[in-house]
Design a protein around this motif. Structure first.
Motif, PDB file in Angstrom:
ATOM      1  N   GLY A   1       0.809  -1.209   0.000  1.00 40.28           N
ATOM      2  CA  GLY A   1       0.000   0.000   0.000  1.00 40.28           C
ATOM      3  C   GLY A   1       0.838   1.252   0.000  1.00 40.28           C
ATOM      4  O   GLY A   1       1.672   1.446   0.879  1.00 40.28           O
ATOM      5  N   PHE A   2       0.620   2.133  -0.979  1.00 43.08           N
ATOM      6  CA  PHE A   2       1.437   3.343  -1.153  1.00 43.08           C
ATOM      7  C   PHE A   2       0.641   4.604  -0.814  1.00 43.08           C
ATOM      8  O   PHE A   2      -0.588   4.624  -0.913  1.00 43.08           O
ATOM      9  N   ASN A   3       1.392   5.650  -0.453  1.00 46.92           N
ATOM     10  CA  ASN A   3       0.761   6.925  -0.145  1.00 46.92           C
ATOM     11  C   ASN A   3       0.976   7.952  -1.252  1.00 46.92           C
ATOM     12  O   ASN A   3       0.828   9.143  -1.043  1.00 46.92           O
TER      13      ASN A   3
ATOM     14  N   THR B   1       1.635  -9.800  -6.762  1.00 45.68           N
ATOM     15  CA  THR B   1       1.599  -8.609  -5.907  1.00 45.68           C
ATOM     16  C   THR B   1       0.404  -7.736  -6.297  1.00 45.68           C
ATOM     17  O   THR B   1       0.167  -7.486  -7.483  1.00 45.68           O
ATOM     18  N   ILE B   2      -0.336  -7.299  -5.296  1.00 46.73           N
ATOM     19  CA  ILE B   2      -1.447  -6.369  -5.521  1.00 46.73           C
ATOM     20  C   ILE B   2      -1.039  -5.015  -4.943  1.00 46.73           C
ATOM     21  O   ILE B   2      -0.773  -4.896  -3.746  1.00 46.73           O
ATOM     22  N   TYR B   3      -0.950  -4.000  -5.804  1.00 44.55           N
ATOM     23  CA  TYR B   3      -0.638  -2.649  -5.367  1.00 44.55           C
ATOM     24  C   TYR B   3      -1.946  -1.949  -5.000  1.00 44.55           C
ATOM     25  O   TYR B   3      -2.919  -1.996  -5.768  1.00 44.55           O
ATOM     26  N   THR B   4      -1.948  -1.292  -3.863  1.00 44.81           N
ATOM     27  CA  THR B   4      -3.141  -0.568  -3.443  1.00 44.81           C
ATOM     28  C   THR B   4      -2.711   0.696  -2.699  1.00 44.81           C
ATOM     29  O   THR B   4      -1.527   1.033  -2.654  1.00 44.81           O
ATOM     30  N   THR B   5      -3.679   1.396  -2.121  1.00 42.55           N
ATOM     31  CA  THR B   5      -3.368   2.622  -1.392  1.00 42.55           C
ATOM     32  C   THR B   5      -2.965   2.297   0.042  1.00 42.55           C
ATOM     33  O   THR B   5      -3.265   1.207   0.558  1.00 42.55           O
ATOM     34  N   GLU B   6      -2.295   3.236   0.691  1.00 42.16           N
ATOM     35  CA  GLU B   6      -1.887   3.025   2.074  1.00 42.16           C
ATOM     36  C   GLU B   6      -3.108   2.819   2.974  1.00 42.16           C
ATOM     37  O   GLU B   6      -3.101   1.961   3.865  1.00 42.16           O
ATOM     38  N   GLY B   7      -4.179   3.571   2.726  1.00 38.97           N
ATOM     39  CA  GLY B   7      -5.378   3.443   3.534  1.00 38.97           C
ATOM     40  C   GLY B   7      -5.995   2.065   3.429  1.00 38.97           C
ATOM     41  O   GLY B   7      -6.403   1.461   4.436  1.00 38.97           O
ATOM     42  N   ALA B   8      -6.057   1.530   2.211  1.00 44.33           N
ATOM     43  CA  ALA B   8      -6.618   0.191   2.025  1.00 44.33           C
ATOM     44  C   ALA B   8      -5.734  -0.862   2.676  1.00 44.33           C
ATOM     45  O   ALA B   8      -6.240  -1.817   3.293  1.00 44.33           O
ATOM     46  N   ALA B   9      -4.425  -0.699   2.545  1.00 43.75           N
ATOM     47  CA  ALA B   9      -3.499  -1.659   3.146  1.00 43.75           C
ATOM     48  C   ALA B   9      -3.608  -1.632   4.672  1.00 43.75           C
ATOM     49  O   ALA B   9      -3.514  -2.680   5.331  1.00 43.75           O
TER      50      ALA B   9
END
Length: 497
Positions: A138-140, A260-268
């Motif tokens: 999860g990225f910001n 790998t599933i990339y998602t948002t920091e909030g979702a992670a």
């Protein structure tokens, strides 16, 4: 007659001694030139290889230091010691503010097994015996390093939007293989059926009393997500020289990247919280601190900044954690070349000392034979300074020709010897030990010792020429010190008597 003319006449008049001095400098110069050529070439290939590997760094636990510490601790002390805690997000941000950092990604990582959501391959065994396994990052920020540094390429969809990042939506960027396995397209919604097996404390206690093996229980929950992008992995050309272990590891990493599933920091964060609650259900274990799941990858301004960055960043990290760099793999693979570099340095030192001693003795013996000639110069009123300058000029004129010639022959000699050594077992085998494990695919380089062998070349570089001439001329001048002391002690009256 001017002392410069006398120096030239002395060289041509004493052809035999001049040739002896020439061959002494030439032979020793070849040894020095060969060693300098090897040393400069190993330094050049290291710089170029590390530069091509990039300036990507990350943080990893120093398991070797921790195991070494634990080996000296008693079992009782070990039971009371807490396991080293990873850096918090705050520490990663402080490191990211260092001046060496060009940009960095702070992301939250987790993983889960699934039953319904298929991974890239059917033989991918998930967590706790589940059929499939996925890594969640999860990225910001919407432009994350895996994309900007060319590890993956988004081929469908726009990826994350500013709104996704700001609100922490359950947007997901998945691989093309996963999308095809689950018949998903950009804009489709899907369910991540997070499924794992955990041990129930009550079941474990009952099993210990009955003597039966405890059976884990399966916990599962649905986490809805929406496909905002589909990526493909940017494949690197396979290395034909890589070992079976390296090929297997590269294959495993490629599969890990596909799943790998990339998602948002909030979702992670939401997913990590629910996973923690699921793991803790029926147990006395505390909820996992999500701060411990953060990781960071740093791209530096230049490969030359790695060591300075490492020193400053390590000072901020908790005990047993350290900075690793993409170029660290070179030091592991090129162990034999580093050994060759060390040997060449010792050869230079020994050759310089030998040249000083031999050349000093040869010139001193020649000065003793010319004692009456030098006495005549002094008795006619020639200053000792000019006599000394004449001798130094003679030495430099002969030595300069020998040094220039040995500059060429020594380079070929160094190239032939080093190529022979590099291909030998005692050099190449030493590079297969102590390989570093990189937990970050972005830092992975398919570097082998064969790549370094092919990159290694002994050439007439500016560094080689300048270094050799400085060492050679400096050695010749130092070797003249002892003979010059002999001249200073000459008494023309006693000589002429």
């Amino acid at each position: 007659m001017d002392f410069k003319q006398r120096a030239l006449k002395s060289i041509t008049r004493r052809k035999g001694k001049s040739l002896i001095l020439f061959f002494v400098v030439f032979i020793l110069g070849n040894v020095i030139a060969g060693a300098v050529a090897i040393q400069q070439s190993t330094v050049n290939v290291e710089k170029e290889t590390k530069r091509s590997m990039g300036a990507v760094t990350s943080v990893q636990m120093d398991y070797e230091a921790y195991d070494k510490k634990m080996s000296n601790v008693s079992e009782e002390e070990m039971m009371n010691m807490a396991y080293p805690q990873p850096p918090k997000a705050k520490v990663y941000r402080e490191i990211g503010d260092l001046s060496y950092v060009k940009r960095y990604d702070l992301f939250l990582t987790t993983g889960t097994g699934t039953v319904k959501l298929k991974s890239a391959t059917d033989d991918n065994v998930g967590y706790g015996g589940t059929p499939y396994m996925f890594n969640i990052k999860g990225f910001n920020q919407k432009e994350f390093l895996d994309v900007t540094e060319g590890l993956v390429k988004i081929t469908q969809g726009e990826g994350f939007t500013d709104n996704d990042i700001k609100n922490g939506t359950n947007a997901a960027i998945i691989s093309l293989d996963v999308a095809e396995a689950n018949s998903l397209s950009v804009g489709d919604s899907f369910v991540l059926d997070a499924t794992n097996q955990v041990m129930d404390d009550s079941v474990e206690a009952q099993s210990s009393e009955s003597g039966e093996l405890p059976q884990p229980k399966t916990v599962s929950f649905d986490f809805p997500m929406k496909v905002s992008g589909i990526f493909t992995v940017v494949k690197k050309d396979p290395d034909a020289q890589q070992s079976q272990e390296q090929a297997a590891e590269n294959q495993w990493r490629a599969l890990e990247q596909l799943n790998t599933i990339y998602t948002t920091e909030g979702a992670a964060r939401d997913l990590s919280k629910k996973l923690g609650e699921a793991y803790s259900s029926g147990t006395d274990a505390p909820l996992e601190d999500m701060e411990d799941n953060y990781q960071a990858t740093y791209v530096l301004n230049s490969p030359d900044d790695i060591e300075a960055f490492r020193e400053d960043a390590n000072a901020l990290l908790p005990e047993y954690y350290q900075v690793i760099a993409s170029s660290d793999q070179y030091d592991q693979v090129a162990g034999g070349l580093n050994k060759l570099n060390t040997i060449s340095k010792y050869v230079v030192i020994v050759a310089v000392i030998a040249t000083l001693l031999i050349l000093s003795l040869v010139v001193l013996l020649f000065m003793r034979d010319r004692k009456h000639e030098l006495g005549i110069y002094l008795s006619f009123g020639e200053s000792r300074g000019k006599v000394i300058t004449q001798i130094v000029l003679e030495l430099l004129m002969i030595s300069s020709i020998a040094l220039v010639l040995s500059l060429i022959t020594g380079n070929f000699l160094g190239g032939a010897i080093s190529q022979s050594l590099i291909q030998s077992d005692w050099i190449s085998n030493s590079s297969q030990e102590g390989m570093v494990y990189y937990g970050n695919n972005l830092m992975q380089n398919n570097l082998s010792f064969m790549d370094i062998q092919q990159a290694y070349k002994v050439t007439f570089s500016i560094g080689y020429i300048v270094t050799y001439l400085l060492v050679g001329v400096g050695t010749v001048l130092l070797s003249a010190v002892l003979p010059l002391l002999y001249i200073l002690r000459l008494n023309p009256k006693k000589i002429m008597m």
